[in-house]
Design an enzyme around this catalytic site. Structure first.
Site, PDB file in Angstrom:
ATOM      1  N   TYR A  41     -48.364 -13.254  -6.399  1.00 38.34           N
ATOM      2  CA  TYR A  41     -48.612 -12.666  -7.719  1.00 38.34           C
ATOM      3  C   TYR A  41     -49.943 -11.927  -7.747  1.00 38.34           C
ATOM      4  O   TYR A  41     -50.056 -10.840  -8.341  1.00 38.34           O
ATOM      5  CB  TYR A  41     -48.607 -13.760  -8.793  1.00 38.34           C
ATOM      6  CG  TYR A  41     -48.837 -13.221 -10.189  1.00 38.34           C
ATOM      7  CD1 TYR A  41     -47.780 -12.726 -10.943  1.00 38.34           C
ATOM      8  CD2 TYR A  41     -50.120 -13.180 -10.749  1.00 38.34           C
ATOM      9  CE1 TYR A  41     -47.985 -12.208 -12.217  1.00 38.34           C
ATOM     10  CE2 TYR A  41     -50.336 -12.671 -12.018  1.00 38.34           C
ATOM     11  CZ  TYR A  41     -49.262 -12.179 -12.751  1.00 38.34           C
ATOM     12  OH  TYR A  41     -49.472 -11.658 -14.000  1.00 38.34           O
ATOM     13  N   HIS A  42     -50.968 -12.478  -7.127  1.00 36.93           N
ATOM     14  CA  HIS A  42     -52.307 -11.860  -7.148  1.00 36.93           C
ATOM     15  C   HIS A  42     -52.516 -10.836  -6.035  1.00 36.93           C
ATOM     16  O   HIS A  42     -53.585 -10.235  -5.945  1.00 36.93           O
ATOM     17  CB  HIS A  42     -53.373 -12.955  -7.084  1.00 36.93           C
ATOM     18  CG  HIS A  42     -53.455 -13.776  -8.335  1.00 36.93           C
ATOM     19  ND1 HIS A  42     -53.959 -13.280  -9.522  1.00 36.93           N
ATOM     20  CD2 HIS A  42     -53.048 -15.049  -8.591  1.00 36.93           C
ATOM     21  CE1 HIS A  42     -53.886 -14.215 -10.457  1.00 36.93           C
ATOM     22  NE2 HIS A  42     -53.337 -15.295  -9.923  1.00 36.93           N
TER      23      HIS A  42
END
Length: 393
Positions: free
Chosen positions: A295-296
């Site tokens: 996600y990051h």
């Protein structure tokens, strides 16, 4: 739930290699006035006492064993098989053995094999205990004096016994929510034996796990608060204090239960995920697929990132999932719930906000008929995640 020696005998049978039961005869108890020569056992149970190699030695076979009686007294006793008489007996109980007396004629004798030399014996003397034991294993009084077939026991009885065994093993009043959920899954698997449903029918499996955990939690509540409630309360304040403790624990458990069971479904399907992952600020979606790291990583396409919220009920709380992951704000937001039925108007609001409900298949029929096609089953969601993660579907 069974108590006393009936309960102990039932658990011993379930945890044993083999179990046997019979009504004690006058000859067994010495009521006939004859020489006491031990408890006569049906030849149908010979494999429980001797191996084929032991029986092949000579015409009178003997074997020394340790027997624990009523989980208290322990004796060094013997099995004897008289081939010429075609008799099988348990003998050598020692002086002062308290259980074989004439007045115990007609009592139920339960015998279980734990290891090749370790056995347990129980004597059930009241009608209630005898009926409880026989009913548990689906045995009629005419079907005794033989090995016990535990497959006749109903699933409901097996589940209740497993729950009671879990409660008896606890060293704390209430275990942590993940322990409760894991124990419920273990009990459900032990009772119903369909571990393959994790992959083949996750919708049915998560309902079964949830039902078992609810039964487990209710039984534990009764064990912890039953006597307090029976005795009554000295004041309104005392009642409110206990009631609040019960309700708060129920809310806390229910909120986490669905998450724990979903995680077990994902683990059983080899799905990669992060639970309670941090997205932005203090935002924590219940599940991120494939991971918080992905996600990051802004080079990782959002086409392959999915968030899932888990809410036991979502009639009023579904809007909480709308802003849990900024990177996915233009993507569908998946919400798994055990809620049975939501109004058409609310479902239209969800659709407008791009929220997709994930509901166990049997519950979908409780939703408005003309909007059911919008709902995903848990099986469909699992297959969807496996596909985007490149797993074999």
């Amino acid at each position: 739930m069974t108590t006393g020696y009936a309960g102990q005998a039932i658990q011993s049978v379930l945890n044993s290699k083999k179990g046997f039961c019979k009504f004690l005869s006058a000859n067994d108890t010495g009521a006939t006035g004859g020489h006491q020569s031990g408890i006569l056992i049906s030849k149908s149970a010979v494999d429980m006492l001797f191996s084929k190699q032991e029986l092949a030695v000579d015409c009178i076979t003997k074997k020394n064993v340790i027997i624990r009686w009523q989980d208290e007294l322990k004796t060094e006793s013997s099995f004897t098989y008289y081939e010429s008489k075609n008799e099988l007996r348990i003998t050598r109980f020692g002086r002062g053995f308290p259980f074989l007396k004439p007045e115990q004629t007609g009592a139920m004798f339960v015998f279980t094999k734990q290891t090749d030399i370790d056995y347990c014996g129980y004597f059930l003397e009241t009608d209630e205990e005898i009926e409880t034991f026989l009913d548990t294993f689906g045995i009629s009084p005419t079907e005794t004096n033989r090995l016990i077939d535990i497959t006749k026991m109903s699933s409901e009885t097996q589940e209740k016994l497993a729950i009671q065994e879990f409660i008896n093993s606890l060293e704390v009043d209430f275990p942590a929510s993940d322990v409760m959920s894991a124990s419920a899954r273990y009990i459900e698997e032990k009772t119903y034996d369909h571990v393959e449903f994790i992959r083949t029918n996750p919708d049915r499996k998560i309902i079964s796990w949830t039902n078992t955990e609810y039964a487990l939690f209710r039984a534990l509540e009764y064990a912890r608060y039953g006597e307090i409630i029976k005795k009554g309360f000295q004041s309104v304040e005392e009642f409110v204090k206990v009631a609040n403790a019960v309700l708060n624990r129920r809310k806390s458990r229910a909120g986490k239960s669905l998450e724990h069971h979903l995680a077990a479904i994902f683990d059983g399907n080899n799905i990669e995920y992060s639970s309670q992952a941090v997205t932005e600020g203090n935002k924590k979606p219940d599940f991120l697929f494939p991971s918080q790291k992905a996600y990051h990583d802004y080079s990782f396409s959002t086409d392959n990132i999915v968030s899932l919220a888990a809410k036991t009920t979502c009639k009023d709380r579904w809007r909480q999932v709308l802003n849990e992951a900024d990177r996915l704000k233009n993507k569908p937001k998946y919400l798994c719930t055990l809620q049975q039925g939501i109004s058409g108007a609310q479902m239209d609001e969800m659709q407008a906000e791009n929220v997709i409900l994930v509901v166990p298949k049997p519950y979908i029929e409780t939703y408005p008929k003309d909007r059911r096609e919008r709902i995903w089953t848990l099986s469909r969601f699992v297959q969807f995640i496996k596909k985007i993660e490149g797993k074999h579907v």
